[in-house]
Design an enzyme around this catalytic site. Structure first.
Site, mmCIF file in Angstrom:
data_model
loop_
_atom_site.group_PDB
_atom_site.id
_atom_site.type_symbol
_atom_site.label_atom_id
_atom_site.label_comp_id
_atom_site.label_asym_id
_atom_site.label_seq_id
_atom_site.Cartn_x
_atom_site.Cartn_y
_atom_site.Cartn_z
ATOM 1 N N SER A 1 9.422 -20.102 104.056
ATOM 2 C CA SER A 1 9.527 -20.739 102.745
ATOM 3 C C SER A 1 10.930 -21.279 102.500
ATOM 4 O O SER A 1 11.904 -20.795 103.066
ATOM 5 C CB SER A 1 9.197 -19.748 101.634
ATOM 6 O OG SER A 1 8.008 -19.079 101.896
HETATM 7 N N1 SAH Z 1 7.323 -15.046 103.635
HETATM 8 C C1 SAH Z 1 7.254 -15.907 104.779
HETATM 9 C C2 SAH Z 1 6.514 -17.166 104.481
HETATM 10 C C3 SAH Z 1 5.377 -17.318 105.409
HETATM 11 S S1 SAH Z 1 4.231 -18.573 105.082
HETATM 12 C C4 SAH Z 1 8.649 -16.201 105.283
HETATM 13 O O1 SAH Z 1 9.605 -15.899 104.605
HETATM 14 O O2 SAH Z 1 8.771 -16.699 106.401
HETATM 15 C C5 SAH Z 1 2.801 -17.693 104.685
HETATM 16 C C6 SAH Z 1 2.249 -16.735 105.681
HETATM 17 O O3 SAH Z 1 1.084 -16.196 105.114
HETATM 18 C C7 SAH Z 1 1.818 -17.365 107.008
HETATM 19 O O4 SAH Z 1 2.489 -16.749 108.047
HETATM 20 C C8 SAH Z 1 0.321 -17.091 107.060
HETATM 21 O O5 SAH Z 1 -0.138 -16.791 108.370
HETATM 22 C C9 SAH Z 1 0.187 -15.873 106.151
HETATM 23 N N2 SAH Z 1 -1.128 -15.633 105.579
HETATM 24 C C10 SAH Z 1 -2.044 -16.507 105.137
HETATM 25 N N3 SAH Z 1 -3.128 -15.835 104.700
HETATM 26 C C11 SAH Z 1 -2.888 -14.529 104.869
HETATM 27 C C12 SAH Z 1 -3.613 -13.338 104.607
HETATM 28 N N4 SAH Z 1 -4.836 -13.364 104.077
HETATM 29 N N5 SAH Z 1 -3.063 -12.161 104.930
HETATM 30 C C13 SAH Z 1 -1.826 -12.098 105.476
HETATM 31 N N6 SAH Z 1 -1.099 -13.171 105.744
HETATM 32 C C14 SAH Z 1 -1.617 -14.375 105.441
#
Ligand code: SAH
Length: 680
Positions: free
Chosen positions: A75
């Site tokens: 993000s």
């Molecule tokens: N907080 C992260 C942002 C990641 S983007 C950072 O700082 O890098 C969002 C993430 O949510 C992705 O990696 C995606 O695979 C995950 N995601 C999507 N649906 C999900 C679910 N149902 N359970 C767990 N993770 C999920």
């Protein structure tokens, strides 16, 4: 351990990541309203460069989302800070995160909370994040591979839950795992790629309060309580829930379409209402949303011609270097100067001025000037400052002619900059990092020497003195520009726009009391920066400085487009390409204009309180800016910013579908008489 203490690595430019990180926190996070010191401190500590792919490290502090593996993103730091602040943590909490991704947000949370539980649906990402967090010593973070829409019941209840992916609704399991009084922050929306950020507070066992806190764009939340696939599902049902938002939007589109003055072609457009709105303004600034769209150039030409013929505007000043524009000026005003051996507009980005659209305008201007008295001819000037060495050459040529003794002294002074001729940016670097003395005092002395002789020289030929003076001023600002470039983009941006403004004022003074100017430059220079994200970064621009100094006497016109093609490069100094402009994003001004169904229109914004109030066009939205570089693959991060259009511009001109400018050949043709400024 909360404060991993391994050694800082320097970034590519030799500036440490820790200072880039500090700058990012001040300029992008604190400046945009995040106040919680716990959050700001955590952001200052966590080394984001270690959470992004190695090849993208240099961009770790640009406050943009970046791709990580599995088509996911880390993000944008600002949104991480915003979401963590929204959790209202005071320390010692137990926090659940859904969507570990790179692990970056978990590291931030771990700096503040007592325990962080984070769930990631993609196995390889979960594994990698767990490994990295452990390696860095974040030992209060626990990572689980699984479907986070079911929460992590073993460790419930949680004081706070944050979800880093957008679902169609708030998953029931997460609400159940929240303590009473606990906060859940989650993007929710009918569109899998665009959501409202919602904070849900658990009031009692079965009561929750929900607040919308921002408009956001997240990757989809995939799982039992989210979307079935990456493309989303259940769209129709969810859309119904958001109906009131859509209908509000529809009203705005209708009002916009009613207010717009639609026209069938550039040639046939009735400019009378626009001319009335411009009234007696002294400066008309004509923008552009890209540096390579034919319609923007041609419409600016039409308006410019009317301003010259009907309102006695005296000169055109463009976002190009002074010496290049001077060549055009000599041509259009039929001045007889000795031919020069260099070609104007031959440096990147050549297509910006060396194109058939500009060629047509220049031809018209020359013809027009041929029909009026010499002192009524319309001048053509450049406001920009990238021509350090061409300007030096111009000043020296001038002095060689009018005062060879002074030329010798000036040659010595400017000689300080000679070693960096091939790449002036290396001068800034050398001045900053080594013991190489700066050339500041030399170039400033050369300017003051010249100004001291104003009377003697200008008597001889005022126009040529102006040219030498502007070049000498440009050199002093360019010398500074290349030095401060290394301190960050804000200082150099501000210096550049201040130079443009000072040049414009100098030109107004030169052309006489009451003289009127037309400016052609990008929207980002022309629109009032106070109404855009630039303000939070501490950046000002030409439009803002004009507004401040000239009030309503400055008329600021923005341009926009939805789709089509554009001339742009993929990287600085790269070749020009004809690129396809992506369709405008939801929640952008462009999308709104597109929704009117009008192919082209003009829209007066000044005094339109009916249309431009805070619930209407005045409410901040996304706006797109394409420069000499266009990166469609990272369009949201690279080309969109938040702005309030009616505060930014007095007028907005819309072309729904546009095409790229037609560039002229850049090859230099030897032996041609230098009558034509582009040397073709
Ligand atoms: N907080 C992260 C942002 C990641 S983007 C950072 O700082 O890098 C969002 C993430 O949510 C992705 O990696 C995606 O695979 C995950 N995601 C999507 N649906 C999900 C679910 N149902 N359970 C767990 N993770 C999920």
């Amino acid at each position: 351990m909360r404060n991993p203490a391994s050694k800082e690595v320097p970034s590519n430019e030799g500036i440490s990541f820790s200072s880039l990180r500090r700058q990012m926190v001040e300029n992008h996070i604190a400046a945009r309203g995040v106040r919680d010191e716990l959050v700001l401190d955590a952001m200052r500590r966590v080394r984001r460069e270690l959470f992004v792919p190695e090849r993208l490290r240099e961009f770790a502090y640009e406050d943009a989302p970046l791709p990580i593996a599995g088509e996911q993103t880390i993000s944008q730091p600002y949104i991480v800070a915003f979401m963590v602040e929204a959790l209202l943590l005071t320390g010692n909490e137990r926090v659940l995160e859904i969507g570990a991704g790179s692990g970056y947000a978990a590291a931030i949370l771990s700096e503040i909370a007592a325990d962080v539980y984070t769930v990631e649906q993609l196995g390889p990402l979960a594994e990698k994040a767990a490994g990295l967090l452990a390696e860095l010593g974040y030992d209060n973070v626990h990572v689980l591979h699984g479907d986070g829409t079911k929460g992590w019941p073993e460790h419930a209840p949680y004081d706070a839950i944050v979800v880093a992916a957008g679902g169609p609704q708030v998953p029931e399991a997460l609400k159940q795992q929240l303590k009473i009084g606990g906060r859940l922050v989650i993007p929710v929306g009918a569109d899998p790629r665009s959501q409202e950020l919602v904070r849900v507070t658990r009031i009692s066992a079965d009561e929750y309060r929900s607040e919308d806190i921002a408009d956001v764009r997240f990757v989809p939340l995939i799982g039992e309580g989210g979307w079935a696939t990456a493309r989303g599902s259940g769209r129709r049902k969810a859309r119904g829930e958001l109906h009131s938002i859509y209908s509000h939007e529809e009203t705005l589109v209708r009002n916009l379409a009613d207010a717009a003055e639609s026209f069938s072609s550039i040639e046939a457009a009735d400019l009378k209402p626009l001319m009335d709105r411009i009234g007696s303004a002294r400066i008309v600034l004509l923008g552009e949303a890209t540096h390579g769209t034919s319609e923007f150039y041609r419409m600016r030409e039409r308006i410019t011609r009317d301003l010259i013929i009907k309102k006695e505007f005296r000169f055109v000043a463009i976002e190009a270097d002074w010496p290049d524009a001077a060549r055009v000026d000599h041509y259009v005003r039929h001045f007889q100067y000795p031919p020069s051996e260099w070609t104007a507009f031959a440096r990147f980005p050549t297509w910006m001025w060396r194109n058939t659209e500009v060629h047509d305008f220049v031809s018209w201007l020359r013809k027009h000037n041929g029909t009026v008295e010499r002192n009524e001819r319309i001048a053509f000037h450049g406001l920009d400052l990238y021509s350090l060495y061409d300007s030096i050459r111009s000043v020296l040529n001038y002095l060689d002619e009018v005062d060879p003794d002074s030329a010798r002294v000036a040659r010595e002074r400017y000689g300080c900059l000679t070693p960096w001729q091939r790449d002036p940016a290396t001068y800034g670097h050398a001045a900053l990092t080594s013991s190489y003395p700066t050339c500041e005092s030399h170039v400033v002395r050369a300017l003051t020497d010249l100004l001291a002789k104003r009377q003697a020289y200008a008597e001889h030929d005022g126009e040529r003195f102006l040219d030498a003076e502007q070049n000498a001023r440009l050199i002093t600002n360019a010398e500074r520009y290349y030095r401060i470039m290394y301190y960050g983009s804000r200082a150099s941006w501000n210096l550049r726009d201040s130079h443009m403004f000072a040049t414009l004022k100098n030109l107004l003074a030169f052309h006489g009391p009451g003289s009127k100017a037309i400016v052609w430059a990008h929207n980002s220079h022309v629109g009032n920066a106070e109404a855009t994200e630039m303000a939070a970064r501490g950046e000002h621009n030409l439009g803002q400085l004009c507004r401040k100094a000239f009030g309503a006497q400055a008329y600021l016109v923005g341009f926009g487009t939805h789709s089509g093609t554009v001339a742009a490069a993929s990287k600085w100094d790269g070749p020009m390409e004809i690129k396809t402009v992506r369709l405008a994003l939801p929640k952008s001004y462009e999308q709104l204009c597109h929704a009117t169904g009008l192919a082209r229109f003009m829209l007066g914004l000044r005094g339109r309180d009916d249309l431009c109030g805070p619930a209407g066009l005045g409410k901040e939205r996304l706006e797109r800016a394409i420069g000499v570089i266009y990166r469609p693959e990272t369009e949201r991060a690279s080309h969109y910013f938040q702005a309030s259009l009616p505060r930014q511009f007095d007028e907005y001109i819309w072309f729904d579908n546009t095409r790229a400018v037609a560039p002229l050949e850049t090859a230099m043709i030897k032996g041609l008489p230098d009558t034509y400024p582009f040397g073709v």
